[in-house]
Design an enzyme around this catalytic site. Structure first.
Site, PDB file in Angstrom:
ATOM      1  CB  ALA A  56     138.988  30.937 138.679  1.00 47.67           C
ATOM      2  CB  VAL A  82     138.123  37.334 139.680  1.00 46.28           C
ATOM      3  CG1 VAL A  82     139.024  37.272 140.917  1.00 46.28           C
ATOM      4  CG2 VAL A  82     138.965  37.373 138.413  1.00 46.28           C
ATOM      5  CE  LYS A  83     133.224  30.920 144.974  1.00 45.16           C
ATOM      6  NZ  LYS A  83     133.055  29.444 144.888  1.00 45.16           N
ATOM      7  CB  ILE A  84     137.146  38.206 145.766  1.00 44.76           C
ATOM      8  CG1 ILE A  84     135.929  38.943 145.215  1.00 44.76           C
ATOM      9  CG2 ILE A  84     138.312  38.315 144.812  1.00 44.76           C
ATOM     10  CD1 ILE A  84     136.188  40.370 144.820  1.00 44.76           C
TER      11      ILE A  84
END
Length: 217
Positions: A56, A82-84
């Site tokens: 996400a 967590v996608k960054i």
């Protein structure tokens, strides 16, 4: 090799996950926008369907804001990743998440040095964009080869997640050069198992079997 779906269509995800061949799901702001649904609701539903890693993506651009958004996303379910983005602030946020033992997927990787820094920051996954590089006249698989060599040289545990995959050939090549994971659009999934010679062979087998008049059951 693990196979992830790059999708926010929960009906399609549920259908393909029923095969037992889908290991995780990746999402991005573009896919969320196309879904027309609240992001947190979509991610929560996907997490209920697929027990594996669900990426996400944050929408913030500063490290502090990325960290705040990522912490909120991570609370949705234990399998959220967590996608960054691979920016300076993204790398700072990645290191902070690593300290908190929050899994991360560092995305929009287009060079080996970017991948090196992501690994140093403690990324769980690095997402090199294969198709996007091909669009600009580069060989996306060369990038995966270079990242694989760097990670193997130094023992980095960051997994290579081949993204921007357009076809079955990309999947094959990514597997050959050492990607740990490939994320694919749902349309590519059927291309992985369909082959005209398989269909032709099965048709002949069934015809021959019918001629025997036998039944296994």
């Amino acid at each position: 090799m693990q196979i992830f779906l790059d999708s926010t269509d929960t009906k399609v995800i549920a259908d393909l996950a029923s095969t037992g061949l889908i290991d995780g799901v990746t999402t991005n702001p573009t896919l969320i926008a196309k879904s027309g649904r609240p992001m947190l609701e979509v991610i929560a539903e996907i997490c209920d369907i697929v027990p594996g890693p669900i990426s996400a993506e944050v929408a913030a651009t500063t490290a502090d804001a990325m960290i705040a958004e990522g912490q909120k996303l991570a609370k949705i379910a234990p399998n959220v990743v967590v996608k960054i983005p691979l920016t300076r602030d993204g790398l700072i946020a990645c290191a902070a998440f690593a300290d908190e033992e929050i899994k991360t997927n560092v995305t929009l990787c287009f060079s080996p040095t970017q991948a090196l820094l992501a690994a140093k920051a403690g990324a769980t996954y690095i997402s090199p964009f294969i198709g996007r590089l091909d669009d600009y006249g580069f060989d996306g698989m060369d990038l995966i080869r270079d990242i694989r060599a760097i990670y193997d040289n130094y023992g980095y545990e960051t997994e290579i997640l081949a993204a921007s995959v357009r076809n079955a050939a990309h999947v094959k090549e990514a597997a050959i050069v050492g990607a740990d994971v490939v994320t694919i659009p749902p349309a590519v999934f059927s291309d992985l198992y369909k082959h005209p010679l398989t269909d032709k062979g099965l048709e002949q087998f069934l015809k021959d079997w019918a001629s025997t008049g036998q039944s296994i059951l």
